[in-house]
Scaffold this motif. Sequence first.
Motif, PDB file in Angstrom:
ATOM      1  N   TYR A 289       1.158  -1.545  -0.105  1.00 11.10           N
ATOM      2  CA  TYR A 289      -0.474   0.201   0.224  1.00 11.10           C
ATOM      3  C   TYR A 289       1.018   1.063   0.201  1.00 11.10           C
ATOM      4  CZ  TYR A 289      -4.145  -2.629   0.846  1.00 11.10           C
ATOM      5  OH  TYR A 289      -5.457  -3.521   1.010  1.00 11.10           O
ATOM      6  N   ILE A 291       2.182   4.936   0.551  1.00 10.96           N
ATOM      7  CA  ILE A 291       2.009   5.286   2.423  1.00 10.96           C
ATOM      8  C   ILE A 291       2.472   7.192   1.769  1.00 10.96           C
ATOM      9  CG2 ILE A 291       2.796   6.085   4.409  1.00 10.96           C
ATOM     10  CD1 ILE A 291       2.791   3.362   4.546  1.00 10.96           C
ATOM     11  N   LEU A 292       1.878   8.209   1.812  1.00 10.36           N
ATOM     12  CA  LEU A 292       2.748   9.509   1.966  1.00 10.36           C
ATOM     13  C   LEU A 292       3.033  10.459   3.226  1.00 10.36           C
ATOM     14  CD1 LEU A 292       2.998  11.758  -0.525  1.00 10.36           C
ATOM     15  CD2 LEU A 292       0.702  12.422   0.102  1.00 10.36           C
ATOM     16  N   ASN A 303       0.253   9.350   5.469  1.00  6.53           N
ATOM     17  CA  ASN A 303      -1.734   8.958   4.999  1.00  6.53           C
ATOM     18  C   ASN A 303      -2.261  10.441   5.868  1.00  6.53           C
ATOM     19  OD1 ASN A 303      -0.686   7.709   2.821  1.00  6.53           O
ATOM     20  ND2 ASN A 303      -1.940   5.654   3.426  1.00  6.53           N
ATOM     21  N   ASP A 304      -3.388  10.134   6.338  1.00  4.74           N
ATOM     22  CA  ASP A 304      -3.749  10.739   7.531  1.00  4.74           C
ATOM     23  C   ASP A 304      -3.321  10.281   8.646  1.00  4.74           C
ATOM     24  OD1 ASP A 304      -5.057   7.888   8.183  1.00  4.74           O
ATOM     25  OD2 ASP A 304      -6.963   9.324   8.101  1.00  4.74           O
ATOM     26  N   MET A 326      -3.412   3.659   9.906  1.00  2.00           N
ATOM     27  CA  MET A 326      -3.150   4.478   9.141  1.00  2.00           C
ATOM     28  C   MET A 326      -4.189   4.211   7.508  1.00  2.00           C
ATOM     29  SD  MET A 326       0.261   4.398   7.959  1.00  2.00           S
ATOM     30  CE  MET A 326       0.961   2.674   7.510  1.00  2.00           C
ATOM     31  N   LEU A 329      -4.306   5.635   0.900  1.00  2.00           N
ATOM     32  CA  LEU A 329      -4.341   6.706   0.090  1.00  2.00           C
ATOM     33  C   LEU A 329      -5.084   6.278  -1.475  1.00  2.00           C
ATOM     34  CD1 LEU A 329      -2.632   9.609  -0.561  1.00  2.00           C
ATOM     35  CD2 LEU A 329      -0.485   7.997  -1.271  1.00  2.00           C
ATOM     36  N   THR A 331      -3.627   7.437  -5.367  1.00  2.00           N
ATOM     37  CA  THR A 331      -2.267   8.002  -5.255  1.00  2.00           C
ATOM     38  C   THR A 331      -2.745   9.324  -6.453  1.00  2.00           C
ATOM     39  OG1 THR A 331      -1.854   5.817  -7.013  1.00  2.00           O
ATOM     40  CG2 THR A 331      -0.688   6.760  -4.280  1.00  2.00           C
ATOM     41  N   ASN A 334      -4.464  11.647  -4.259  1.00  4.34           N
ATOM     42  CA  ASN A 334      -3.377  12.189  -3.449  1.00  4.34           C
ATOM     43  C   ASN A 334      -4.550  12.024  -1.691  1.00  4.34           C
ATOM     44  OD1 ASN A 334      -0.986  11.295  -4.095  1.00  4.34           O
ATOM     45  ND2 ASN A 334       0.053  13.590  -4.153  1.00  4.34           N
ATOM     46  N   THR A 336      -6.902  10.906   1.420  1.00  5.85           N
ATOM     47  CA  THR A 336      -6.555   9.660   1.922  1.00  5.85           C
ATOM     48  C   THR A 336      -8.455   9.577   2.860  1.00  5.85           C
ATOM     49  OG1 THR A 336      -4.723   9.638   2.484  1.00  5.85           O
ATOM     50  CG2 THR A 336      -5.800   8.084   4.020  1.00  5.85           C
TER      51      THR A 336
END
Length: 391
Positions: A289, A291-292, A303-304, A326, A329, A331, A334, A336
């Motif tokens: 997955y 993750i930003l 993510n958030d 989490m 996301l 992508t 962007n 979540t």
Amino acid sequence: MRSSIITTFVTAIAAAQAQSLLNATARYPQLSSFNDLLSSFPDIAGTLITNISTSEQRQTILVPSNEAFSSYRQRNGATISSLSSSDLGNILNYHTLQGALSSSDIQQPSGLISETALRDPTYARRENATDAGDSLPQVVFISSTETAAGRKIMARQISALSSVDVRSGEGNEVELEQTPGNWSGGVFYVVNGFLTLPLNQTDTMTSANLTSFVRGLDRTNVTEGTNAAKGLTCVCPNNRAFEAISNSSGNLTDGPGSLLATLTRHGLTGSYYSTNFTDGEMIQSQNGYPILVTRRNGSIFLNDARIESSNNIANSGSVHGLDRIMGFLNTTTNVTTPADDTIYDDTANIPTPPPTPSPTADETSSGGSIPTSNATGNQILPTATETSAGT
């Protein structure tokens, strides 16, 4: 013959540097217990100094004060000198940092990860440094905060007035005086406690009060595999956020909505600390997955989810606490989608991760993962295409 000459040369250098360290610390009355320890146990002094004399760079020694010795005795009911030579040597190696760190080095606003001389595989299993399987040395985390009381330096022990923290295993910290002393091998700082040797992932989570995540690993029978992995960072939702799914009697291991999939989604390959989470970076969880990473107003978000407790040093990497599970996301946008009760009520809404590319022949993995199966002989997700985080 040549080997004998080299050994004799190194021994001579070690003896000279040991004497230099003893002479330098002898000027500090509060370090008499440390000097007595090295004088009484020359093999321990040799362990400490040989690491330094064979290094190509100068070193920083965190020298425990008399208060540190007293505190250890009160806490453990025995003196630190009662430990075996190997255990005591590992502790002193953990007090030996790579490079001669200045006062400005240890007061960097974003903190500092410093490698140590600790390489015992029981306590240093972050990643493989070579194909031969040599482990990278263990680290400590040093952070600095300005307070009304001024600046202090500490080793993994948060207090309301602390301003510089050096974090070791089990979340323990000790106060460190800012002004360095000098000796022939580098510098030293006085600390008021002994650093704690790092434990495995689940013991580290427990010390950080992330027990719901630990319970989830146990319920899905992957505790042993998680603790066996090398080069692993776990980002664990706090107990309040995670206990509902952790205690659920529903789906444990089947599909992306399972408890096991949620646990694995919070595992990262490599050693990630607050210093190397880069704003705007896109990383992958161990089951693929996205993750930003976002750094905003002094906080780090995955993510958030906000990291609310960071840099808990484990023997195989690190543990961070999150304020929530989490989210997922997208992508493309962007954006979540929160991983709240609503999405877990109908797990058909949970997206599947993008496919993981097959590793090529010349790609090698330097990190481990939370197992993705609770069967005997746990299967580990391919991680060869993931870039392992450095320090």
